[in-house]
Design a protein around this motif. Structure first.
Motif, PDB file in Angstrom:
ATOM      1  N   MET A   1     -45.166  87.132  62.140  1.00  0.00           N
ATOM      2  CA  MET A   1     -44.345  86.430  61.160  1.00  0.00           C
ATOM      3  C   MET A   1     -42.876  86.780  61.405  1.00  0.00           C
TER       4      MET A   1
ATOM      5  N   PHE B   1     -46.381  78.163  57.652  1.00  0.00           N
ATOM      6  CA  PHE B   1     -47.490  78.416  58.573  1.00  0.00           C
ATOM      7  C   PHE B   1     -47.613  77.267  59.555  1.00  0.00           C
TER       8      PHE B   1
ATOM      9  N   MET C   1     -46.431  82.230  61.717  1.00  0.00           N
ATOM     10  CA  MET C   1     -45.833  81.994  60.409  1.00  0.00           C
ATOM     11  C   MET C   1     -44.414  82.528  60.343  1.00  0.00           C
TER      12      MET C   1
ATOM     13  N   HIS D   1     -41.015  83.443  57.307  1.00  0.00           N
ATOM     14  CA  HIS D   1     -40.522  83.533  55.932  1.00  0.00           C
ATOM     15  C   HIS D   1     -39.084  83.017  55.969  1.00  0.00           C
TER      16      HIS D   1
ATOM     17  N   CYS E   1     -41.824  89.696  53.364  1.00  0.00           N
ATOM     18  CA  CYS E   1     -42.634  89.738  54.587  1.00  0.00           C
ATOM     19  C   CYS E   1     -43.608  90.913  54.554  1.00  0.00           C
TER      20      CYS E   1
ATOM     21  N   ILE F   1     -50.793  91.186  60.176  1.00  0.00           N
ATOM     22  CA  ILE F   1     -49.598  90.361  60.388  1.00  0.00           C
ATOM     23  C   ILE F   1     -48.437  91.284  60.739  1.00  0.00           C
TER      24      ILE F   1
ATOM     25  N   ALA G   1     -43.186  80.891  52.697  1.00  0.00           N
ATOM     26  CA  ALA G   1     -43.902  81.271  53.912  1.00  0.00           C
ATOM     27  C   ALA G   1     -44.335  79.969  54.573  1.00  0.00           C
TER      28      ALA G   1
ATOM     29  N   VAL H   1     -42.504  78.375  64.312  1.00  0.00           N
ATOM     30  CA  VAL H   1     -43.841  78.194  63.733  1.00  0.00           C
ATOM     31  C   VAL H   1     -44.434  76.858  64.173  1.00  0.00           C
TER      32      VAL H   1
ATOM     33  N   THR I   1     -44.503  91.826  61.320  1.00  0.00           N
ATOM     34  CA  THR I   1     -43.303  91.183  60.780  1.00  0.00           C
ATOM     35  C   THR I   1     -42.088  91.464  61.666  1.00  0.00           C
TER      36      THR I   1
END
Length: 368
Positions: free
Chosen positions: A39, A252, A96, A98, A54, A71, A250, A89, A73
């Motif tokens: 992410m 995806f 994903m 943020h 996150c 996940i 968020a 993304v 970050t």
């Protein structure tokens, strides 16, 4: 009872239990596979309230999955620049991100409605519209064309109107100013004479210090103090009429989200809801103390006057009418927000506003 027959039956049942146990383990493994995602954030770790969403999401998912869904970050710039998070993304570079939907209005102005538009919804209305007003379904219907799926994962509450190197007393004082401002607010500010600039959060201080820009908005006192804006622009205006309750999402990769087991999809939804609530709570707890500190460091608090608000409001309505006339996707979501806002303010002025107004008077009188 025949003892031999009893033990023979018990033995058969035991074999069945062992077999059931043996079958259950692989079945559970299929339901909870080992998955690792990445992410990327549009925010730096220095803006810790924003970036914390996150880590909130990652920690929630890891705990809920017993460590099977991990996940990793990354702050802005560690994988891709902050303003390219959604692109990463969509193309599958990461699973994903943020980020704020309105960073991508260059693709379509409809993206702005996912975060905030000038004179739009406040924070509570935003959360309500997304959760039960059909807002998230409408946004994701639009985002599906970009191979994206989004869940609200943060809200800052009403923001401050930004830092200016000179006083803004009339609408004329805005003309010719170079201001860092994101989303449709930039287009509307342009109508009243401002030259908007879209600059990632980590680069704003340097631009303001060098005079590349004359003003900036970011979030509110807590972040603004950490970023040091008071050192290079002392006039601190309020409110940010362009961001009454901006949502952070968020994002995806749609295909990868759909491919997840339903249990993992639910974990992500719950984790994002938790991060969404946490962000607003943290800002509510931290902004007051930071505002006092900024004033002690030399910030001069000023409110935008009625003329500036009225002219800006008119420019905003003209902008929405122009976009709606040629963009059906924008119109569909905008009309939904407008209808929701009218009903919400009908209620809020009866209860919330009158209660808060009374209590604010007590605070000013020192009687709290």
């Amino acid at each position: 009872m025949n003892r031999r027959k009893f033990f023979r039956q018990a033995g058969t049942a035991g074999i069945g239990a062992v077999a059931a146990t043996a079958l259950a383990a692989p079945a559970l493994a299929q339901q909870s596979p080992k998955i690792t995602w990445r992410m990327t954030s549009s925010f730096t770790k220095n803006t810790d309230t924003l970036f914390a969403a996150c880590t909130d999401i990652a920690e929630s998912v890891k705990e809920a999955s017993d460590g099977n869904f991990t996940i990793h970050t990354f702050a802005a710039g560690e994988v891709v620049p902050g303003l390219q998070a959604a692109d990463a993304v969509a193309n599958g570079t990461v699973e994903m991100a943020h980020t704020c939907s309105y960073y991508y209005i260059g693709k379509d102005p409809t993206f702005a409605l996912g975060t905030a538009i000038p004179f739009g919804l406040n924070a509570r209305m935003t959360n309500s519209w997304f959760s039960v007003g059909g807002g998230n379904e409408l946004l994701n219907e639009f985002l599906s064309g970009y191979n994206l799926y989004a869940l609200p994962a943060g809200n800052t509450g009403a923001q401050m109107g930004g830092w200016f190197r000179k006083e803004i007393n009339t609408i004329e004082d805005l003309k010719g100013l170079k201001m860092r401002i994101a989303g449709l607010a930039g287009q509307i500010m342009q109508k009243v004479g401002v030259t908007p600039q879209q600059i990632a959060g980590g680069d704003v201080y340097a631009a303001l210090e060098k005079g590349t820009i004359d003003a900036t908005e970011f979030v509110g006192p807590y972040d603004d103090q950490k970023l040091g804006f008071v050192k290079v622009a002392k006039y601190y205006y309020y409110p940010a009429w362009w961001e009454g309750g901006p949502a952070v999402h968020a994002f995806f990769n749609l295909e990868k989200f759909k491919a997840l087991p339903l249990s993992y999809q639910r974990m992500l939804k719950d984790a994002c809801a938790n991060a969404n609530a946490n962000m607003l709570a943290r800002y509510d707890a931290r902004n007051a103390k930071a505002l006092r500190q900024l004033v002690s460091e030399g910030a001069v608090l000023k409110s935008f006057n009625q003329q500036i608000l009225d002219v800006s409001y008119k420019a905003a309505q003209e902008t929405y009418a122009e976009i709606s006339a040629k963009n059906p996707a924008f119109k569909k979501i905008y009309d939904s927000q407008q209808a929701f806002k009218k009903e919400a303010y009908l209620w809020n002025q009866i209860a919330e506003y009158t209660y808060d107004t009374f209590m604010m008077i007590q605070q000013r009188n020192g009687t709290l």
